[in-house]
Motif scaffolding. Structure first.
Motif, PDB file in Angstrom:
ATOM      1  N   UNK A  71      -1.076 -82.769  50.741  1.00 18.19           N
ATOM      2  CA  UNK A  71       0.217 -82.091  50.695  1.00 18.19           C
ATOM      3  C   UNK A  71       0.516 -81.359  52.009  1.00 18.19           C
ATOM      4  N   UNK A  72      -0.528 -81.060  52.793  1.00 19.30           N
ATOM      5  CA  UNK A  72      -0.353 -80.240  53.997  1.00 19.30           C
ATOM      6  C   UNK A  72      -0.822 -80.913  55.284  1.00 19.30           C
ATOM      7  N   UNK A  73      -1.736 -81.867  55.194  1.00 19.40           N
ATOM      8  CA  UNK A  73      -2.380 -82.471  56.355  1.00 19.40           C
ATOM      9  C   UNK A  73      -2.029 -83.956  56.440  1.00 19.40           C
ATOM     10  N   UNK A  74      -2.344 -84.552  57.582  1.00 22.01           N
ATOM     11  CA  UNK A  74      -2.121 -85.992  57.698  1.00 22.01           C
ATOM     12  C   UNK A  74      -3.182 -86.639  58.584  1.00 22.01           C
ATOM     13  N   UNK A  75      -3.421 -87.902  58.305  1.00 21.83           N
ATOM     14  CA  UNK A  75      -4.319 -88.753  59.087  1.00 21.83           C
ATOM     15  C   UNK A  75      -3.537 -89.997  59.483  1.00 21.83           C
ATOM     16  N   UNK A  76      -3.808 -90.498  60.703  1.00 23.78           N
ATOM     17  CA  UNK A  76      -3.206 -91.761  61.139  1.00 23.78           C
ATOM     18  C   UNK A  76      -4.328 -92.623  61.686  1.00 23.78           C
ATOM     19  N   UNK A  77      -4.345 -93.889  61.291  1.00 21.54           N
ATOM     20  CA  UNK A  77      -5.325 -94.854  61.758  1.00 21.54           C
ATOM     21  C   UNK A  77      -4.590 -95.933  62.551  1.00 21.54           C
ATOM     22  N   UNK A  78      -5.019 -96.154  63.780  1.00 18.83           N
ATOM     23  CA  UNK A  78      -4.445 -97.210  64.615  1.00 18.83           C
ATOM     24  C   UNK A  78      -5.556 -98.238  64.850  1.00 18.83           C
ATOM     25  N   UNK A  79      -5.338 -99.444  64.389  1.00 17.92           N
ATOM     26  CA  UNK A  79      -6.333-100.499  64.476  1.00 17.92           C
ATOM     27  C   UNK A  79      -6.137-101.259  65.783  1.00 17.92           C
ATOM     28  N   UNK A  80      -7.050-101.080  66.721  1.00 19.40           N
ATOM     29  CA  UNK A  80      -6.945-101.724  68.025  1.00 19.40           C
ATOM     30  C   UNK A  80      -7.750-103.022  68.077  1.00 19.40           C
ATOM     31  N   UNK A  81      -8.566-103.269  67.066  1.00 21.45           N
ATOM     32  CA  UNK A  81      -9.289-104.535  66.962  1.00 21.45           C
ATOM     33  C   UNK A  81     -10.435-104.674  67.937  1.00 21.45           C
ATOM     34  N   UNK A  82     -10.859-105.931  68.124  1.00 18.27           N
ATOM     35  CA  UNK A  82     -12.004-106.231  68.977  1.00 18.27           C
ATOM     36  C   UNK A  82     -11.617-106.309  70.448  1.00 18.27           C
ATOM     37  N   UNK A  83     -10.375-106.631  70.726  1.00 20.68           N
ATOM     38  CA  UNK A  83      -9.903-106.781  72.097  1.00 20.68           C
ATOM     39  C   UNK A  83      -9.237-105.492  72.581  1.00 20.68           C
ATOM     40  N   UNK A  84      -9.800-104.373  72.223  1.00 18.90           N
ATOM     41  CA  UNK A  84      -9.185-103.071  72.447  1.00 18.90           C
ATOM     42  C   UNK A  84      -9.110-102.665  73.913  1.00 18.90           C
ATOM     43  N   UNK A  85     -10.033-103.126  74.756  1.00 17.24           N
ATOM     44  CA  UNK A  85     -10.062-102.684  76.152  1.00 17.24           C
ATOM     45  C   UNK A  85      -8.776-103.027  76.896  1.00 17.24           C
ATOM     46  N   UNK A  86      -8.135-104.130  76.523  1.00 17.79           N
ATOM     47  CA  UNK A  86      -6.884-104.525  77.167  1.00 17.79           C
ATOM     48  C   UNK A  86      -5.693-103.735  76.622  1.00 17.79           C
ATOM     49  N   UNK A  87      -5.890-102.986  75.551  1.00 14.79           N
ATOM     50  CA  UNK A  87      -4.809-102.241  74.915  1.00 14.79           C
ATOM     51  C   UNK A  87      -4.840-100.753  75.237  1.00 14.79           C
ATOM     52  N   UNK A  88      -5.862-100.311  75.960  1.00 15.80           N
ATOM     53  CA  UNK A  88      -6.009 -98.882  76.255  1.00 15.80           C
ATOM     54  C   UNK A  88      -5.891 -98.667  77.757  1.00 15.80           C
TER      55      UNK A  88
END
Length: 96
Positions: free
Chosen positions: A62-79
Motif C-alpha cells: 500500500x505504501x512501497x513499490x518494487x520494479x523489476x527490469x529484465x535485461x536478459x543474458x545480453x545485458x552488457x549491450x543494454x547498459x
C-alpha cells in the motif's frame, strides 16, 4: 539473467525505515548497488524467484513499490554508464 531492481519504500515511519533497510540488505545479498535504490543482480531463475519472494514479503504494497527490469543474458549491450563510480562487471575477473 541480469535483472535491474529499483525500489521506493515510504520512510515516514520507523516501520518504513526498517523495511527500507531489509529491502536493501536482501538486494545487497544478491547484487550490486548502482544507485541508492537500484541494484543490478545477475541471477538464475531460481535465485530471482527466491529474491522476489523475499522482497515482496518485506514491502508494504500500500505504501512501497518494487520494479523489476529484465535485461536478459545480453545485458552488457543494454547498459551504458556515464559519470562517477566505476562500472561493476559481475561476470568479470575478481581479484581477492
Amino acid at each position: 539473467m541480469m535483472v535491474l531492481i529499483a525500489y521506493d519504500v515510504n520512510t515516514v515511519t520507523e516501520d518504513g525505515k526498517k523495511r527500507l533497510r531489509k529491502v536493501a540488505k536482501q538486494c545487497v545479498n544478491y547484487g550490486q548497488r548502482v544507485q541508492n535504490s537500484v541494484f543490478e543482480c545477475l541471477l538464475d531463475p531460481a535465485q530471482f524467484a527466491q529474491l522476489r519472494h523475499k522482497l515482496e514479503a518485506i514491502i508494504d504494497k500500500e505504501k512501497d513499490s518494487l520494479r523489476y527490469y529484465y535485461l536478459g543474458s545480453n545485458w552488457k549491450k543494454r547498459v551504458e554508464h556515464v559519470g562517477a563510480k566505476e562500472t561493476f562487471d559481475p561476470e568479470g575477473t575478481i581479484i581477492v
